[in-house]
Motif scaffolding. Structure first.
Motif, short mmCIF file in Angstrom:
data_model
loop_
_atom_site.label_atom_id
_atom_site.label_comp_id
_atom_site.label_asym_id
_atom_site.label_seq_id
_atom_site.Cartn_x
_atom_site.Cartn_y
_atom_site.Cartn_z
N LEU A 245 38.12 37.27 30.17
CA LEU A 245 37.47 36.01 29.79
C LEU A 245 37.06 35.23 31.03
N LEU A 246 37.95 35.17 32.01
CA LEU A 246 37.61 34.48 33.26
C LEU A 246 36.50 35.20 34.01
N ALA A 247 36.55 36.54 34.02
CA ALA A 247 35.56 37.33 34.74
C ALA A 247 34.17 37.17 34.13
N LEU A 248 34.11 37.04 32.81
CA LEU A 248 32.81 36.83 32.15
C LEU A 248 32.19 35.51 32.57
N VAL A 249 33.02 34.53 32.89
CA VAL A 249 32.51 33.26 33.43
C VAL A 249 32.07 33.46 34.88
N LEU A 250 32.89 34.18 35.66
CA LEU A 250 32.58 34.44 37.06
C LEU A 250 31.38 35.36 37.23
N GLN A 251 30.97 36.04 36.15
CA GLN A 251 29.89 37.02 36.23
C GLN A 251 28.58 36.40 36.70
N ARG A 252 28.47 35.10 36.59
CA ARG A 252 27.26 34.43 37.06
C ARG A 252 27.10 34.53 38.57
N ILE A 253 28.22 34.68 39.27
CA ILE A 253 28.15 34.69 40.73
C ILE A 253 28.69 35.98 41.34
N CYS A 254 29.21 36.90 40.53
CA CYS A 254 29.66 38.18 41.08
C CYS A 254 29.65 39.24 39.98
N ASP A 255 29.69 40.48 40.38
CA ASP A 255 29.72 41.58 39.42
C ASP A 255 31.02 41.55 38.63
N LEU A 256 30.95 41.99 37.37
CA LEU A 256 32.12 41.95 36.49
C LEU A 256 33.28 42.78 37.05
N THR A 257 32.97 43.87 37.73
CA THR A 257 34.01 44.72 38.32
C THR A 257 34.89 43.93 39.27
N ILE A 258 34.25 43.17 40.16
CA ILE A 258 34.98 42.34 41.12
C ILE A 258 35.60 41.14 40.43
N GLY A 259 34.86 40.56 39.48
CA GLY A 259 35.34 39.37 38.79
C GLY A 259 36.64 39.60 38.06
N ILE A 260 36.77 40.76 37.41
CA ILE A 260 38.00 41.08 36.69
C ILE A 260 39.17 41.18 37.66
N PHE A 261 38.95 41.84 38.79
CA PHE A 261 40.03 41.96 39.78
C PHE A 261 40.43 40.60 40.34
N ILE A 262 39.43 39.78 40.71
CA ILE A 262 39.72 38.46 41.27
C ILE A 262 40.48 37.60 40.26
N ALA A 263 40.04 37.63 39.00
CA ALA A 263 40.70 36.86 37.94
C ALA A 263 42.14 37.32 37.74
N GLN A 264 42.35 38.64 37.70
CA GLN A 264 43.70 39.18 37.50
C GLN A 264 44.59 38.89 38.70
N PHE A 265 44.03 38.98 39.89
CA PHE A 265 44.79 38.68 41.11
C PHE A 265 45.24 37.22 41.10
N THR A 266 44.33 36.33 40.69
CA THR A 266 44.65 34.90 40.61
C THR A 266 45.74 34.64 39.57
N LEU A 267 45.63 35.30 38.43
CA LEU A 267 46.65 35.14 37.37
C LEU A 267 48.01 35.60 37.86
N ASN A 268 48.04 36.69 38.60
CA ASN A 268 49.32 37.20 39.11
C ASN A 268 49.93 36.24 40.13
N ILE A 269 49.08 35.61 40.94
CA ILE A 269 49.58 34.60 41.88
C ILE A 269 50.26 33.48 41.10
N ILE A 270 49.62 33.05 40.01
CA ILE A 270 50.18 31.96 39.20
C ILE A 270 51.52 32.37 38.59
N PHE A 271 51.56 33.57 37.99
CA PHE A 271 52.79 34.02 37.35
C PHE A 271 53.93 34.14 38.36
N ILE A 272 53.67 34.79 39.49
CA ILE A 272 54.72 34.95 40.51
C ILE A 272 55.12 33.60 41.08
N GLY A 273 54.13 32.72 41.27
CA GLY A 273 54.42 31.38 41.79
C GLY A 273 55.29 30.58 40.84
N LEU A 274 55.00 30.65 39.57
CA LEU A 274 55.78 29.90 38.57
C LEU A 274 57.21 30.45 38.47
#
Length: 322
Positions: A245-274
């Motif tokens: 869902l986040l990557a589909l929003v980011l798709q405006r500025i990057c390819d979905l392949t990269i967007g999915i990874f960036i979104a998942q990486f960010t989510l993992n930072i949040i989970f580990i941080g919390l």
């Protein structure tokens, strides 16, 4: 070229800003490269799972069976690893994932009921099948010598190959264009001669390849795959779905392949941080939901924000001129 570099910077800034926030809060935990590496490794399997989810999501199919299909694939791969080694694990996991994906896609085609309802029912059926295959103990283990794909550099290589495969299929095949047309407006796509039901069926099958890969990596990384019941398998697709869902929003500025990874990486930072902060699971979900809302609001209204900035700049210019 300048706009391309600016877009890359915007995408990279998302995980960087989130990481810096937790760096300030938990400096000792986040102030080393090992933390970043650990987050990266933990991002790989959910990202590949998200690639499987993305195909259906793009063409308007909501698939609850992702987790249960991954479990069946992992269980069969584990059972065949004991009999036929690496070949049994790899072929067993991928072929079983594709077979179950074909069954799901064909049923979605023939029964003509909402995918949300169908896949929820199938998820419960597949969970029972996975539980029966796993046997009395409810899980399947593999020998350590078959777990080489779960550690670096092998897991990184498989991830890169999976990303390249997803990128090629998504950007350079007729199926991808039909898939986006169906997701955009199914009625128009059907009137244009696109076989919409076939496209939806293919989305299950194409996604199954990534489910099989994710099952192999899960089996290799943890050494076992456990059966799930009472829709417990749905939790497997929770974070990957949010990253799509986040990557589909980011798709405006990057390819979905990269967007999915960036979104998942960010989510993992949040989970580990919390977790590092010591917050309970319920509050972690609250923070995650809030983060999802903020990011989507900002990106969905980025055009409106730019217009407001331009109007403000024009107003200030007019005031200075007068």
């Amino acid at each position: 070229m300048k706009r391309f570099l600016i877009n890359i910077l915007k995408v990279i800034m998302l995980p960087v800003i989130v990481y810096l926030i937790f760096l300030v809060i938990c400096f000792e935990r986040f102030s080393n490269w090992n933390c970043i590496y650990t987050i990266f490794i933990q991002t790989i399997i959910p990202t590949i799972t998200a690639y499987a989810i993305a195909y259906g999501n793009i063409c308007g199919v909501f698939d609850f069976t992702i987790g249960s299909r991954l479990v069946i694939s992992g269980v069969i791969g584990g059972l065949l690893a004991a009999q036929y080694g690496f070949a049994g694990m790899i072929l067993g996991a991928i072929i079983s994932a594709i077979v179950v994906g074909i069954i799901t896609g064909v049923l979605n085609w023939w029964l003509k009921i909402p995918s949300l309802v169908l896949t929820m029912g199938l998820a419960m059926v597949f969970e029972i099948i996975g539980s029966k295959l796993a046997g009395h103990y409810g899980f399947v283990q593999i020998d350590n010598k078959y777990a080489i794909f779960g550690s670096s550099p092998n897991i990184v290589i498989i991830f890169l190959l999976s990303a390249v495969l997803f990128y090629f299929v998504f950007n350079h095949t007729v199926f991808s264009f039909h898939m986006r047309a169906v997701g955009s407006n199914e009625a128009v796509a059907k009137n244009s001669g696109i076989k919409t039901d076939l496209v939806k069926c293919k989305s299950f099958v194409y996604g199954s390849v990534f489910i099989g890969i994710a099952a192999i990596l899960t089996l290799s990384q943890s050494g076992s795959v456990g059966a799930q019941t009472s829709l417990g398998s749905v939790t497997i697709m929770f974070k990957p779905l949010i990253s799509v869902l986040l990557a589909l929003v980011l798709q405006r500025i990057c390819d979905l392949t990269i967007g999915i990874f960036i979104a998942q990486f960010t989510l993992n930072i949040i989970f580990i941080g919390l977790i590092a902060v010591g917050l309970p699971d319920t509050f972690q979900n609250v923070v995650l939901g809030f983060f999802l809302l903020v990011v989507m609001i900002l990106f969905e209204n980025s055009g409106r924000i730019e217009e407001l900035k331009e109007k403000r700049a024009a107003r200030q210019k007019a005031m200075s001129a007068s």
